[in-house]
Design an enzyme around this catalytic site. Structure first.
Site, mmCIF file in Angstrom:
data_model
loop_
_atom_site.group_PDB
_atom_site.id
_atom_site.type_symbol
_atom_site.label_atom_id
_atom_site.label_comp_id
_atom_site.label_asym_id
_atom_site.label_seq_id
_atom_site.Cartn_x
_atom_site.Cartn_y
_atom_site.Cartn_z
ATOM 1 N N MET A 236 0.829 -1.195 0.000
ATOM 2 C CA MET A 236 0.000 0.000 0.000
ATOM 3 C C MET A 236 0.870 1.253 0.000
ATOM 4 S SD MET A 236 -3.141 -0.982 2.517
ATOM 5 C CE MET A 236 -4.161 -2.405 2.165
ATOM 6 N N CYS A 237 0.246 2.402 0.095
ATOM 7 C CA CYS A 237 0.935 3.682 -0.033
ATOM 8 C C CYS A 237 1.788 3.987 1.192
ATOM 9 C CB CYS A 237 -0.082 4.801 -0.242
ATOM 10 S SG CYS A 237 -1.248 4.478 -1.585
ATOM 11 N N GLN A 238 2.569 5.053 1.080
ATOM 12 C CA GLN A 238 3.407 5.523 2.183
ATOM 13 C C GLN A 238 2.978 6.936 2.547
ATOM 14 O OE1 GLN A 238 6.236 4.144 3.792
ATOM 15 N NE2 GLN A 238 6.014 2.169 2.779
#
Length: 259
Positions: free
Chosen positions: A1-3
């Site tokens: 997933m995103c950071q």
């Protein structure tokens, strides 16, 4: 997933050291390569830089790395697309106006089957679940109050909305109006408070260190929030799933945990 990456502090501070490590997670030390963005509040104004290129290859990221913008609140995001194409309209962080203030939002996660009703005041431009969630949250707050409520009242409402939206999936997010910063954890989110006496920090993603004692004053206080710790020689505190923290002046002010 995103950071996710956030900074909240008591005096305007640059984020160059943390961004030096963070931007490398967009295609070099991690596989998040579907665009990135960063927002800096400067009093009532807000600078937003977005690029649909991986941050490690982005000329815009190179600009930010060399531009010591000082801010009391910063939100950055590196995207790994789960919903919506890779383009600028779907790149975080997102910005909207409410109560005469800019609000910035970035999300890490995936909200399945989240299709709220079209709002009267706020509608998504892109096609991400993240922007839908932001618009829904803003719509609910704007419908409830025409003027900013007391901070603790607002915090409790954001906590309730975070739990409601988070029931649809993973909902790690950061939200700021330039005065405070909300950080909500569904799965992974960490923070550290840097204050005197300052020490030397070393990045996880690059062999770079900084002695904060040489670049700060004794009154400085800075909260850094990130999906995963950015340094390997400091103690980062992990948020619990369902926990919402409001940061002001470089420290946690309010905390709520969903049972």
């Amino acid at each position: 997933m995103c950071q996710l990456l956030g900074m909240n502090c008591n005096i305007p501070t640059d984020i160059l050291f943390s961004f030096e490590g963070f931007h490398r997670r967009g295609g070099l030390t991690d596989h998040h390569a579907d665009g990135w963005g960063i927002a800096f509040f400067e009093q009532k104004g807000c600078r937003v830089f977005l690029d649909d290129k991986p941050s490690v290859e982005s000329p815009v990221a190179e600009l930010v790395r060399r531009y010591p913008i000082k801010s009391e609140n910063v939100i950055a995001h590196i995207r790994k697309a789960t919903q919506g194409k890779v383009n600028l309209a779907n790149t975080h962080p997102f910005m909207r106006e409410m109560w005469g203030q800019y609000w910035i939002f970035a999300h890490n996660g995936n909200l399945e089957d989240f299709q709220p009703e079209t709002g009267e005041y706020y509608r998504p431009v892109g096609t991400t679940d993240s922007e839908r969630a932001f618009c829904h949250l803003m719509e609910r707050l704007r419908a409830k109050w025409s003027q900013p409520p007391e901070l603790e009242t607002l915090f409790q409402e954001v906590a309730a909305l975070a739990a409601e939206i988070g029931s649809k999936g993973v909902f790690n997010f950061m939200l700021s109006n330039g005065e405070v910063l909300f950080a909500h954890c569904s799965t992974h989110l960490h923070y550290i408070i840097r204050r005197a006496p300052f020490n030397t920090a070393h990045l996880v993603d690059n062999d770079v260190s900084v002695d904060f004692a040489t670049v700060t004053t004794p009154r400085d206080q800075v909260a850094m929030i990130a999906t995963q710790p950015l340094t390997d020689n400091e103690h980062w505190t992990a948020l619990s799933p369902g926990e919402l923290i409001l940061f002001r002046d470089g420290a946690p002010l309010l905390t709520h945990k969903t049972d």
